[in-house]
Design an enzyme around this catalytic site. Structure first.
Site, mmCIF file in Angstrom:
data_model
loop_
_atom_site.group_PDB
_atom_site.id
_atom_site.type_symbol
_atom_site.label_atom_id
_atom_site.label_comp_id
_atom_site.label_asym_id
_atom_site.label_seq_id
_atom_site.Cartn_x
_atom_site.Cartn_y
_atom_site.Cartn_z
ATOM 1 N N GLN A 11 -70.387 104.165 -48.448
ATOM 2 C CA GLN A 11 -70.911 105.085 -47.813
ATOM 3 C C GLN A 11 -71.635 106.107 -48.573
ATOM 4 O OE1 GLN A 11 -68.736 106.076 -44.328
ATOM 5 N NE2 GLN A 11 -69.977 107.643 -43.506
ATOM 6 N N SER A 90 -64.926 102.114 -50.973
ATOM 7 C CA SER A 90 -64.461 102.835 -49.367
ATOM 8 C C SER A 90 -65.040 101.747 -48.295
ATOM 9 C CB SER A 90 -65.318 104.048 -49.341
ATOM 10 O OG SER A 90 -65.066 104.767 -48.281
ATOM 11 N N LEU A 91 -65.979 101.932 -47.717
ATOM 12 C CA LEU A 91 -66.381 101.191 -46.602
ATOM 13 C C LEU A 91 -66.491 99.790 -47.000
ATOM 14 C CD1 LEU A 91 -69.361 99.883 -45.329
ATOM 15 C CD2 LEU A 91 -67.331 100.230 -43.739
ATOM 16 N N ARG A 115 -63.943 101.241 -37.422
ATOM 17 C CA ARG A 115 -63.444 102.093 -38.505
ATOM 18 C C ARG A 115 -64.592 103.460 -38.586
ATOM 19 N NH1 ARG A 115 -64.836 102.962 -44.146
ATOM 20 N NH2 ARG A 115 -63.048 103.236 -45.493
ATOM 21 N N HIS A 195 -60.943 109.828 -46.719
ATOM 22 C CA HIS A 195 -59.849 109.605 -47.788
ATOM 23 C C HIS A 195 -59.013 110.920 -48.144
ATOM 24 C CE1 HIS A 195 -61.783 105.803 -48.628
ATOM 25 N NE2 HIS A 195 -62.764 106.278 -48.826
ATOM 26 N N GLN A 242 -56.143 103.100 -46.796
ATOM 27 C CA GLN A 242 -57.315 103.283 -47.570
ATOM 28 C C GLN A 242 -57.930 104.499 -46.999
ATOM 29 O OE1 GLN A 242 -61.099 102.307 -47.050
ATOM 30 N NE2 GLN A 242 -61.516 101.099 -48.801
#
Length: 304
Positions: A11, A90-91, A115, A195, A242
């Site tokens: 992202q 991440s994503l 998500r 996060h 995560q």
């Protein structure tokens, strides 16, 4: 040559037009996007024509970027370049897992939608922003974070770059403290404090949804942002944790290098991960693929 890995954009890399070149040129990718559009109307328009503001909204960013990342990986693999492992930022870990066979492509899209939805809700309830801090070592940044109630070191990206998430009311003062310490802060184009503990409820809600999907240990090795180690059978646990724990990208890439990977291809949008990996591993071969022309360039380079 050592081993090849795909790394999936995260992202912040999103932009209008992402995935369009592959949609128009690759039948597999077109079927993926059309299937996603049937599940979430308006996705194609957002991917190909969305405004920067619209694409910054987490509930839009994540499903669109999932498709763009996976599209690039499919196209590169169909061009004859096969990775021995993958990792996602991440994503980006969700399309990496879909590509590696932990779940179907469209199930991965559904998970990306969920998500994005739960993280956007958490971001609205806990207004926060993210700042990439440079020119200071991690220990100093962590020390400055401790001076604030709700500022957390979250993305350990590369030597000299640590991203921090913090409550909006504290970030101006934090940025000032960073400048006074000799550092520099740059805003990250995301819509929340990811996060971090701001995302605790989002992680829980995502985990509850993920538990209803058919998940399995990936067929291709996937390195986890949460542990830095390869995924095991407990896919849901690693994906869930995560979301609200620090993203250890530098350590993950260093572990991959120790495991014999020296060639990395960023699949998705832009070249952010390419730049980070070159800082982590100056001698590695690193490429990025966002369109057909870049695939041809990588094929030529790897044939040398």
């Amino acid at each position: 040559m050592g081993k090849i890995a795909f790394v999936f954009s995260g992202q912040g890399a999103q932009k209008a037009g992402m995935g369009k070149a592959f949609y128009e040129a690759d039948a597999t990718v077109k079927a993926l996007f059309d299937g996603a559009e049937a599940l979430r109307e308006g996705t194609l328009r957002q991917c190909f024509e969305g405004t920067a503001e619209e694409l910054k909204e987490t509930q839009n960013t994540q499903p669109c970027l999932f498709l763009a990342d996976l599209a690039a990986a499919i196209a590169v693999s169909e061009a004859g370049i096969a990775p021995e492992a993958v990792a996602g930022f991440s994503l980006g870990e969700l399309p990496a897992l879909a590509f590696a066979g932990a779940y179907s492509h469209l199930d991965g899209f559904k998970l990306a939608c969920k998500r994005g939805e739960v993280m956007a809700k958490a971001a609205a309830e806990h207004p926060a922003s993210m700042l990439a801090v440079m020119k200071l070592d991690n220990a100093k940044i962590e020390e400055v974070c401790k001076q604030f109630k709700q500022v957390y070191p979250v993305n350990y990206n590369a030597p000299g770059q640590l991203v921090v998430a913090g409550a909006k009311e504290e970030m101006d003062d934090f940025n000032k403290a960073i400048r006074e310490a000799g550092g520099r802060g740059l805003p990250v184009a995301v819509g929340g404090g990811f996060h971090s503990p701001f995302m605790d409820e989002a992680a829980q809600k995502f985990g509850e949804t993920a538990a209803t999907f058919e998940l399995k240990k990936p067929d291709v090795t996937v390195y986890s942002n949460f542990t830095t180690k390869p995924y095991t059978e407990d896919v849901r646990y690693l994906m869930e944790n995560q979301i609200n724990h620090s993203l250890r990208w530098q350590e993950s890439i260093e572990r991959m290098a120790a495991d014999g990977f020296d060639t990395f291809i960023e699949v998705g949008v832009g070249d952010t991960l390419k730049k980070l990996i070159k800082r982590i591993l100056p001698d590695a071969k690193v490429y990025n693929v966002s369109n057909i022309e870049e695939i041809e360039k990588v094929k030529e380079e790897l044939a040398c």
